[in-house]
Design an enzyme around this catalytic site. Structure first.
Site, PDB file in Angstrom:
ATOM      1  N   SER A 182      10.720  -2.696  -5.819  1.00 58.97           N
ATOM      2  CA  SER A 182       9.749  -2.282  -4.797  1.00 58.97           C
ATOM      3  C   SER A 182      10.095  -2.780  -3.398  1.00 58.97           C
ATOM      4  O   SER A 182      11.093  -2.378  -2.830  1.00 58.97           O
ATOM      5  CB  SER A 182       8.373  -2.752  -5.245  1.00 58.97           C
ATOM      6  OG  SER A 182       7.389  -2.080  -4.544  1.00 58.97           O
ATOM      7  N   ASP A 186       7.228   1.685   1.329  1.00 59.96           N
ATOM      8  CA  ASP A 186       8.140   0.648   0.823  1.00 59.96           C
ATOM      9  C   ASP A 186       9.181   1.276  -0.111  1.00 59.96           C
ATOM     10  O   ASP A 186       9.195   2.497  -0.305  1.00 59.96           O
ATOM     11  CB  ASP A 186       7.363  -0.494   0.141  1.00 59.96           C
ATOM     12  CG  ASP A 186       6.729  -0.064  -1.165  1.00 59.96           C
ATOM     13  OD1 ASP A 186       6.497   1.146  -1.344  1.00 59.96           O
ATOM     14  OD2 ASP A 186       6.471  -0.929  -2.034  1.00 59.96           O
ATOM     15  N   ASP A 206       5.116   3.100  -3.150  1.00 57.21           N
ATOM     16  CA  ASP A 206       3.727   2.988  -3.594  1.00 57.21           C
ATOM     17  C   ASP A 206       2.844   2.327  -2.532  1.00 57.21           C
ATOM     18  O   ASP A 206       1.662   2.094  -2.760  1.00 57.21           O
ATOM     19  CB  ASP A 206       3.591   2.313  -4.969  1.00 57.21           C
ATOM     20  CG  ASP A 206       4.220   0.941  -5.047  1.00 57.21           C
ATOM     21  OD1 ASP A 206       4.649   0.414  -3.998  1.00 57.21           O
ATOM     22  OD2 ASP A 206       4.287   0.386  -6.163  1.00 57.21           O
ATOM     23  N   GLU A 254      -4.979  -2.656  -0.641  1.00 56.23           N
ATOM     24  CA  GLU A 254      -4.570  -3.959  -0.125  1.00 56.23           C
ATOM     25  C   GLU A 254      -4.202  -3.742   1.339  1.00 56.23           C
ATOM     26  O   GLU A 254      -3.807  -2.638   1.729  1.00 56.23           O
ATOM     27  CB  GLU A 254      -3.364  -4.480  -0.903  1.00 56.23           C
ATOM     28  CG  GLU A 254      -3.696  -4.746  -2.358  1.00 56.23           C
ATOM     29  CD  GLU A 254      -2.524  -5.357  -3.110  1.00 56.23           C
ATOM     30  OE1 GLU A 254      -2.648  -6.488  -3.556  1.00 56.23           O
ATOM     31  OE2 GLU A 254      -1.484  -4.691  -3.249  1.00 56.23           O
ATOM     32  N   PRO A 289       0.721 -18.633  -4.270  1.00 58.72           N
ATOM     33  CA  PRO A 289       2.111 -18.394  -4.661  1.00 58.72           C
ATOM     34  C   PRO A 289       2.331 -16.894  -4.792  1.00 58.72           C
ATOM     35  O   PRO A 289       1.467 -16.200  -5.339  1.00 58.72           O
ATOM     36  CB  PRO A 289       2.218 -19.077  -6.034  1.00 58.72           C
ATOM     37  CG  PRO A 289       0.826 -19.113  -6.569  1.00 58.72           C
ATOM     38  CD  PRO A 289      -0.110 -19.107  -5.397  1.00 58.72           C
ATOM     39  N   GLY A 344       3.712 -13.479  -6.369  1.00 63.71           N
ATOM     40  CA  GLY A 344       4.037 -13.077  -7.741  1.00 63.71           C
ATOM     41  C   GLY A 344       5.210 -12.123  -7.771  1.00 63.71           C
ATOM     42  O   GLY A 344       5.492 -11.509  -8.803  1.00 63.71           O
ATOM     43  N   THR A 345       5.910 -11.973  -6.646  1.00 66.34           N
ATOM     44  CA  THR A 345       7.078 -11.086  -6.623  1.00 66.34           C
ATOM     45  C   THR A 345       8.302 -11.745  -5.973  1.00 66.34           C
ATOM     46  O   THR A 345       9.411 -11.251  -6.113  1.00 66.34           O
ATOM     47  CB  THR A 345       6.784  -9.790  -5.824  1.00 66.34           C
ATOM     48  OG1 THR A 345       6.417 -10.167  -4.488  1.00 66.34           O
ATOM     49  CG2 THR A 345       5.688  -8.971  -6.455  1.00 66.34           C
TER      50      THR A 345
HETATM   51  C1  G16 Z   1       3.431  -5.745  -5.475  1.00 60.93           C
HETATM   52  C2  G16 Z   1       2.047  -5.468  -5.999  1.00 60.93           C
HETATM   53  C3  G16 Z   1       1.057  -5.514  -4.862  1.00 60.93           C
HETATM   54  C4  G16 Z   1       1.164  -6.860  -4.142  1.00 60.93           C
HETATM   55  C5  G16 Z   1       2.610  -7.132  -3.721  1.00 60.93           C
HETATM   56  C6  G16 Z   1       2.820  -8.522  -3.164  1.00 60.93           C
HETATM   57  O1  G16 Z   1       3.771  -4.748  -4.548  1.00 60.93           O
HETATM   58  O2  G16 Z   1       2.027  -4.214  -6.628  1.00 60.93           O
HETATM   59  O3  G16 Z   1      -0.221  -5.310  -5.390  1.00 60.93           O
HETATM   60  O4  G16 Z   1       0.355  -6.891  -3.020  1.00 60.93           O
HETATM   61  O5  G16 Z   1       3.466  -7.003  -4.839  1.00 60.93           O
HETATM   62  O6  G16 Z   1       2.523  -9.460  -4.149  1.00 60.93           O
HETATM   63  P1  G16 Z   1       2.827 -10.997  -3.969  1.00 60.93           P
HETATM   64  O7  G16 Z   1       2.151 -11.402  -2.713  1.00 60.93           O
HETATM   65  O8  G16 Z   1       2.236 -11.622  -5.198  1.00 60.93           O
HETATM   66  O9  G16 Z   1       4.306 -11.164  -3.859  1.00 60.93           O
HETATM   67  P2  G16 Z   1       5.175  -4.001  -4.606  1.00 60.93           P
HETATM   68  O10 G16 Z   1       5.022  -2.916  -3.612  1.00 60.93           O
HETATM   69  O11 G16 Z   1       6.212  -5.014  -4.263  1.00 60.93           O
HETATM   70  O12 G16 Z   1       5.272  -3.539  -6.011  1.00 60.93           O
END
Ligand code: G16
Length: 548
Positions: free
Chosen positions: A68, A280, A284, A374, A496, A498-499
Site C-alpha cells: 500500500s 496511494d 484505497d 480516516e 505505534p 501497524g504498518t
Molecule cells: C493502512 C490501513 C489504514 C491505516 C494506515 C496507517 O493503510 O488500511 O486504515 O490508517 O495503514 O496505519 P498505521 O498508522 O498503523 O501505520 P494502507 O493504505 O497503508 O493500507
C-alpha cells in the site's frame, strides 16, 4: 477429496522456507515488511485463506499482495473476508501464529487449526488473489497461490489490480453478481455507468470545472485510472501524473501529500485552485489538494471528504422523505475542526475508533448509512439492507431516491476505494456547483503535524480510548498532558504504527508554529521515555534534530 498435510510442509521446506527468526505481527491491515522476508508469510496466508474459505462454506476469500503506502522495498498482504471486509478480528491471531511457526512444526500446526475450527478439509475452497505493481509482487503472489494449491483449493489470479478492485470481485462473486460482475470490466462498468448517469449532460455547473490532475503515486491507481479514462465518454477530464515511471509512493501519493502537506513530485504548472487528487500505491486512499493564488498549498483530506459526503447524503435522504439513521466514524487523527463541524453544524453523531479501516467499517455497520473516513483519505459509505430497500421502494415515485440508488452504485461499499471515492466527490461538487474554494470554506482545519519516531521496540507503547490515551510506558501520558496544556487548542497523541516500524506522533494547535513546537516536544518525550533510537525526529522530507 483427501488432503495430505505433508504437502503443506514439503512445499514450505522446498520453496518457501522461513528466512527470518524475527516475529512478524498482524498489523493495522495485515502483514507488512521487507519483501525479501515475506515469501513464507505469503505461502502460509494462501494456506490460511483456503481454510478460511472452507469454514465459510466455500465462499470466496481474497488475498491482496501489496504494501500500500509503504516504500518500494516493502510488501505485504491484506486478507479479504466474504462480505468484502477485512479478515475477521478473531482470525488475526490464527494468522499471526501460522506466520510465525517454524517450518518443522507447520504440518502439525495446520492440522491443529483444522481440528480446533472443525474445518471439513474435503469441502470446496475458493481464493481470489491480486497484486500491486511492485517488482517483487509476482513472486509473492505465486507463493500465495501455491499455498492454496497445497491444500487443494481453487485459486483465481487477477494479476495487477487495486486493493478495492479485489474486494469488489470477492463480493461480486459471493453475491452471484448482485453487486456486479467479478471481472475488471464488470468493475469499470458498474462505476462508470453510475457516474455518467449522475452527471448527465451537466459536465460543468456553477463554479465546478470538469478537469483535474490525478497523482497515481506510481502505483496501481495510475494504471487503473488510465483504464477508466479510456472507457469514460469524456465525462471527466483527468491529467494523470506519476503513472509508474518513478518509485511507488516516493515523493508522491496520498500519504506523502497528506503528511508532508505539499504537492507531489511531477506536478505540472496549473492554474491556481485547480483540483488535484492523490491516491496511494494500491489506490484505497484519496486526498484532494490545490494551490491558491499565493501559491500556498491547501489540503482537502479524508475529513473533508467525509463531511462533504455526509452533508450531501443527509440532504438527499431528507428530500426522499426517508427516516434513516446516519453516523460518521473517524479516528483520533480527525482534525478537531472537522469533528466540531460534524457535531455542531451537520449535527450527525460522530464516533471515534482506533486506526484501521477494519475498526471504522465495523462501527459504521451500526447505522442505516455509515460514513467512515480516516483523515488519511481511507474510507467509504455503507448502506444497511434496510436503507437500501427503503430507498428502492421510494425510487418508484421519487426522482431523488432514484438518484440515490445510482449514488449507491457509484460507491464501492466493501472498503475505501480511491477512484470510487473520487468519482463520488466529483459528483457532489458538480451537483453543488462548487470549486475547491467553496469546499474549503465549509469549516476551518486546525494546523496539524505528524512525526515518525524510531524506537527500539514500538510495542512498548500501548494505548486506550481509541488510541487517544497512552497507557505505557508509565508516565508518558502525564508528560504529554502537561506539555499539551501549554498550547491553545492543543491536542496530541502517540501510537505505534501497524504498518511501519515507527511510533507516530500527532499534534494540532491554534497556530502552525505552536503545532510544530507541540509535535516536537511530544516527539522528544517519546524518544526519552520509549527508547528512541537516534537523536532525530522524522517529518517527511526533512529530519529535525530533537534538541530544540
Ligand atoms: C493502512 C490501513 C489504514 C491505516 C494506515 C496507517 O493503510 O488500511 O486504515 O490508517 O495503514 O496505519 P498505521 O498508522 O498503523 O501505520 P494502507 O493504505 O497503508 O493500507
Amino acid at each position: 477429496m483427501s488432503i495430505n498435510l505433508r504437502t503443506v510442509y514439503a512445499f514450505a521446506r522446498e520453496m518457501y522456507p522461513k528466512k527470518s527468526t524475527a516475529p512478524i505481527q498482524y498489523g493495522t491491515a495485515g502483514f507488512r515488511g521487507k519483501a525479501e522476508f515475506l515469501d513464507s508469510v505469503m505461502y502460509r496466508m494462501g494456506v490460511l485463506a483456503t481454510l478460511r474459505s472452507r469454514i465459510r462454506g466455500g465462499a470466496v476469500i481474497g488475498v491482496m499482495v501489496t504494501a500500500s503506502h509503504n516504500p518500494e522495498p516493502d510488501n505485504g498482504v491484506k486478507l479479504i473476508d466474504p462480505k468484502g471486509e477485512m479478515l475477521e478480528a478473531s482470525w488475526e491471531s490464527i494468522a499471526t501464529d501460522l506466520a510465525n511457526v517454524e517450518d518443522s512444526e507447520l504440518e502439525a500446526h495446520v492440522a491443529k487449526i483444522i481440528s480446533d475450527n472443525k474445518i471439513d478439509v474435503g469441502s470446496s475452497s475458493n481464493v481470489f488473489v491480486g497484486m500491486d505493481n511492485r517488482y517483487h509482487s509476482p513472486r509473492l503472489l505465486k507463493a500465495v497461490a501455491d499455498g492454496v494449491i497445497a491444500l487443494k483449493g481453487n485459486v483465481r489470479e487477477f494479476g495487477i489490480v487495486t486493493t478495492p478492485m479485489l474486494h469488489f470481485f470477492v463480493v461480486a462473486a459471493n453475491t452471484r453478481g448482485a453487486y456486479g460482475q467479478p471481472t475488471e470490466e464488470g468493475y469499470y462498468r458498474k462505476l462508470i455507468t453510475a457516474f455518467e448517469i449522475l452527471r448527465g449532460d451537466n459536465l460543468e455547473n456553477g463554479n465546478y470545472r470538469n478537469k483535474l490532475v490525478f497523482d497515481g503515486a506510481n502505483g496501481v491507481g495510475a494504471r487503473k485510472m488510465l483504464q477508466f479514462i479510456k472507457r469514460m465518454h469524456d465525462s471527466l477530464q483527468v491529467d494523470v501524473i506519476n503513472k509508474g515511471d518513478g518509485k511507488i509512493n516516493e515523493n508522491c501519493g496520498a500519504d506523502y501529500v497528506k503528511v508532508k502537506q505539499g504537492v507531489p513530485i511531477g506536478m505540472p504548472i496549473v492554474e491556481p485552485y485547480t483540483r488535484c487528487v492523490s491516491v496511494d500505491g494500491d489506490a484505497d486512499r484519496v486526498v484532494y489538494f490545490f494551490t491558491d493564488d499565493k501559491n500556498q498549498f491547501r489540503l482537502l483530506d479524508g475529513d473533508r471528504i467525509a463531511t462533504l459526503v455526509a452533508d450531501y447524503l443527509m440532504d438527499m435522504v431528507k428530500r426522499c422523505g426517508l427516516d434513516l439513521s446516519m453516523g460518521l466514524v473517524q479516528t483520533a487523527y480527525a482534525n478537531g475542526g472537522s469533528t466540531d463541524y460534524i457535531s455542531n453544524t451537520l449535527q450527525v453523531p460522530v464516533a471515534c475508533v482506533p486506526t484501521g479501516v477494519k475498526h471504522l467499517h465495523h462501527k459504521a455497520l451500526q447505522y442505516d448509512i455509515g460514513v467512515y473516513f480516516e483523515a488519511n483519505g481511507h474510507g467509504t459509505v455503507i448502506f444497511s439492507e434496510n436503507a437500501k430497500s427503503l430507498i428502492k421502494a421510494a425510487s418508484e415515485t421519487s426522482v431523488d431516491a432514484k438518484t440515490l440508488l445510482h449514488v449507491i452504485d457509484l460507491i464501492n461499499e466493501t472498503v475505501g476505494d480511491a477512484i470510487s471515492d473520487m468519482l463520488l466527490v466529483e459528483t457532489i461538487l458538480n451537483h453543488k456547483g462548487w470549486d475547491v474554494k467553496d469546499w474549503l470554506a465549509t469549516y476551518d482545519d486546525l494546523p496539524n503535524l505528524q512525526l515518525k519516531i524510531k524506537v527500539q521496540d514500538r510495542n512498548v507503547i500501548t494505548t486506550t480510548d481509541a488510541e487517544r490515551v497512552c497507557v505505557t510506558p508509565v508516565g508518558l501520558q502525564e508528560a504529554i498532558d502537561k506539555v499539551v496544556s501549554n498550547y491553545k487548542r492543543g491536542r496530541a497523541f502517540v501510537r505505534p504504527s501497524g504498518t511501519e516500524d515507527v511510533v507516530r506522533v500527532y499534534a494540532e494547535a491554534a497556530t502552525k508554529d505552536e503545532t510544530e513546537s507541540l509535535a516536537y516536544e511530544v516527539g522528544i518525550l517519546v524518544q526519552q521515555l520509549a527508547g528512541g533510537v537516534g537523536p532525530e525526529l522524522i517529518h517527511p522530507g526533512k529530519t529535525i534534530s530533537a534538541h530544540i
